[in-house]
Scaffold this motif. Sequence first.
Motif, short mmCIF file in Angstrom:
data_model
loop_
_atom_site.label_atom_id
_atom_site.label_comp_id
_atom_site.label_asym_id
_atom_site.label_seq_id
_atom_site.Cartn_x
_atom_site.Cartn_y
_atom_site.Cartn_z
N LEU A 116 -43.72 -55.20 10.55
CA LEU A 116 -44.65 -56.19 10.00
C LEU A 116 -44.71 -57.41 10.91
CD1 LEU A 116 -43.52 -56.15 6.25
CD2 LEU A 116 -45.61 -55.13 7.19
N SER A 117 -45.88 -57.98 11.04
CA SER A 117 -46.04 -59.25 11.75
C SER A 117 -45.78 -60.40 10.79
CB SER A 117 -47.45 -59.37 12.32
OG SER A 117 -47.70 -58.36 13.28
N PRO A 118 -45.36 -61.56 11.30
CA PRO A 118 -45.17 -62.72 10.42
C PRO A 118 -46.51 -63.22 9.88
CG PRO A 118 -44.10 -63.04 12.55
CD PRO A 118 -44.98 -61.85 12.69
N PRO A 119 -46.51 -63.85 8.72
CA PRO A 119 -47.74 -64.50 8.24
C PRO A 119 -48.21 -65.56 9.23
CG PRO A 119 -46.10 -64.33 6.49
CD PRO A 119 -45.40 -63.96 7.76
N THR A 120 -49.49 -65.78 9.27
CA THR A 120 -50.07 -66.81 10.13
C THR A 120 -50.76 -67.87 9.27
OG1 THR A 120 -52.12 -65.54 10.31
CG2 THR A 120 -50.45 -65.17 12.01
N GLY A 121 -51.15 -68.96 9.92
CA GLY A 121 -51.91 -70.01 9.23
C GLY A 121 -51.14 -70.67 8.11
N VAL A 122 -49.82 -70.77 8.23
CA VAL A 122 -49.01 -71.37 7.16
C VAL A 122 -49.30 -72.87 7.08
CG1 VAL A 122 -46.69 -71.74 6.27
CG2 VAL A 122 -47.23 -69.63 7.52
#
Length: 198
Positions: A38-44
């Motif tokens: 899984l990739s990390p979440p973006t736009g946090v």
Amino acid sequence: DDTSAMPGTIYTYAVKAAGATGIADSALSATNPGHRALSPPTGVSASNGTSLAAVNLAWNAPLGATGYRIFRGTGASAPSQIGSATGLSFTDTSATPGTIYAYSIRATGASGIADSAPSATVNGYRALSAPTGLSASDTDPTRVLVSWSAAPGAATYSVLRGLSASTLAEIGSTRSEEHTSELQSPCNLVCRLLLEKK
């Protein structure tokens, strides 16, 4: 490399050997599971003092994520998990007002899928509430004693004075530590009257 695999989906892989023209393929090899991480979440994002009640977090979903773990830390402490979510937002009501926190998010997947690496870190804080219990004395001819109840998380206080609420201007400041060691104890500041004609 299987670049077409969907992140967070466990696949079963097998291989068979192929020979020259006219040679039958081999039997299948033993199977083995594998998956794309899984990739990390973006736009946090994290709110900065826009709410008295909480720090509001939001992020974008990476492919294959089924949930999220929310981590929080400060400059003096390593990040620790404070909650989880299945959607794309989280409300941190446990944040102390006036403390700047560093937040990061990890994506989670189905059983057997490792969490993603942490997202980029963003800072956020919960707004300070206004001091309560304000009182100003009117019995001393040489000074006015202004007192109030401390606001949780406040480090200093600015004292303002005016002939009306619309003409308030700062006349002094004080640190809460100079007057109390407990958040709910009253803090006092002596404001000397300006003995000049208006």
